[in-house]
Design a protein around this motif. Structure first.
Motif, mmCIF file in Angstrom:
data_model
loop_
_atom_site.group_PDB
_atom_site.id
_atom_site.type_symbol
_atom_site.label_atom_id
_atom_site.label_comp_id
_atom_site.label_asym_id
_atom_site.label_seq_id
_atom_site.Cartn_x
_atom_site.Cartn_y
_atom_site.Cartn_z
ATOM 1 N N ASP A 1 -10.702 11.862 -8.131
ATOM 2 C CA ASP A 1 -11.010 10.627 -8.852
ATOM 3 C C ASP A 1 -9.767 9.770 -9.085
ATOM 4 N N LEU A 2 -8.585 10.370 -9.041
ATOM 5 C CA LEU A 2 -7.353 9.582 -9.151
ATOM 6 C C LEU A 2 -6.941 9.022 -7.790
ATOM 7 N N GLU A 3 -7.138 9.805 -6.747
ATOM 8 C CA GLU A 3 -6.755 9.339 -5.408
ATOM 9 C C GLU A 3 -7.664 8.210 -4.929
ATOM 10 N N TRP A 4 -8.949 8.367 -5.132
ATOM 11 C CA TRP A 4 -9.913 7.357 -4.675
ATOM 12 C C TRP A 4 -10.162 6.362 -5.814
ATOM 13 N N ASP A 5 -9.238 5.424 -5.937
ATOM 14 C CA ASP A 5 -9.251 4.483 -7.067
ATOM 15 C C ASP A 5 -10.073 3.221 -6.818
ATOM 16 N N GLY A 6 -10.723 3.124 -5.675
ATOM 17 C CA GLY A 6 -11.563 1.974 -5.388
ATOM 18 C C GLY A 6 -10.819 0.738 -4.922
ATOM 19 N N ARG A 7 -9.530 0.856 -4.633
ATOM 20 C CA ARG A 7 -8.732 -0.322 -4.266
ATOM 21 C C ARG A 7 -8.392 -0.398 -2.777
ATOM 22 N N ASP A 8 -8.860 0.558 -1.981
ATOM 23 C CA ASP A 8 -8.503 0.563 -0.561
ATOM 24 C C ASP A 8 -8.946 -0.706 0.170
ATOM 25 N N ALA A 9 -10.112 -1.242 -0.177
ATOM 26 C CA ALA A 9 -10.634 -2.412 0.532
ATOM 27 C C ALA A 9 -9.762 -3.650 0.335
ATOM 28 N N GLU A 10 -9.017 -3.728 -0.754
ATOM 29 C CA GLU A 10 -8.180 -4.899 -1.010
ATOM 30 C C GLU A 10 -6.729 -4.716 -0.545
ATOM 31 N N ALA A 11 -6.406 -3.544 -0.025
ATOM 32 C CA ALA A 11 -5.036 -3.238 0.397
ATOM 33 C C ALA A 11 -4.838 -3.495 1.888
ATOM 34 N N LEU A 12 -3.585 -3.675 2.258
ATOM 35 C CA LEU A 12 -3.182 -3.707 3.653
ATOM 36 C C LEU A 12 -2.680 -2.300 3.974
ATOM 37 N N HIS A 13 -3.199 -1.694 5.027
ATOM 38 C CA HIS A 13 -2.858 -0.319 5.374
ATOM 39 C C HIS A 13 -2.011 -0.272 6.641
ATOM 40 N N ILE A 14 -1.044 0.626 6.630
ATOM 41 C CA ILE A 14 -0.195 0.878 7.794
ATOM 42 C C ILE A 14 -0.464 2.319 8.221
ATOM 43 N N LEU A 15 -0.597 2.539 9.522
ATOM 44 C CA LEU A 15 -0.902 3.862 10.051
ATOM 45 C C LEU A 15 0.074 4.199 11.164
ATOM 46 N N ALA A 16 0.625 5.403 11.108
ATOM 47 C CA ALA A 16 1.461 5.922 12.195
ATOM 48 C C ALA A 16 0.640 6.927 12.981
ATOM 49 N N GLN A 17 0.679 6.770 14.310
ATOM 50 C CA GLN A 17 -0.034 7.683 15.189
ATOM 51 C C GLN A 17 0.914 8.226 16.247
ATOM 52 N N GLN A 18 0.870 9.523 16.444
ATOM 53 C CA GLN A 18 1.647 10.184 17.493
ATOM 54 C C GLN A 18 0.654 10.586 18.570
#
Length: 140
Positions: free
Chosen positions: A31-48
């Motif tokens: 419940d702390l990790e999934w704070d409901g704000r992901d949709a408004e954030a800009l996400h960066i992903l690293a892929q190998q």
């Protein structure tokens, strides 16, 4: 081996990494990790080689931006992936209009990871999800 670090809309990949690192490894309550704000954030992903290995998210609220949820899978820590991930994020923020400073809440054991990038600690140590943290700030 091919490393790709970029903006992403693949929230499932980012969330899977955060689950592995924060919830499973560090015992952060869901419940702390999934704070409901992901949709408004800009996400960066690293892929190998096409496999997600690290992520972070950012919020821009001029004149400040906030970087958070920085995580790297354990087997890739110490390889420079985290630094490269942060470099991409900071580069995006430097190119963002009216962003003057970047703030983050760092777990105490990784304060020295952020210092070479120009982040300086500020304020007191505080508890976040049972883990000691300290705020850090970078002036762009």
């Amino acid at each position: 081996m091919t490393l790709l670090i970029s903006r992403t809309d693949d929230l499932n990949a980012c969330r899977a990494l955060r689950r592995a690192v924060f919830i499973d490894e560090q015992n952060v309550p869901e419940d702390l990790e999934w704070d409901g704000r992901d949709a408004e954030a800009l996400h960066i992903l690293a892929q190998q080689d096409g496999q997600p290995i690290a992520t972070l998210r950012m919020f821009r609220d001029p004149p400040e931006a906030k970087i958070g949820r920085v995580c790297v899978l354990p087997q890739y820590r110490g390889t420079g992936i985290g630094r490269q991930l942060m470099d991409v994020a900071i580069g995006i923020l430097r190119d963002s209009p009216r962003i003057e400073t970047v703030k983050l809440g760092a777990q105490l054991h990784v304060l020295e990871f952020y210092r070479p990038m120009g982040f300086e600690p500020e304020g007191p140590i505080y508890d976040d999800a049972g883990i000691p943290h300290r705020d850090m700030r970078l002036t762009l």
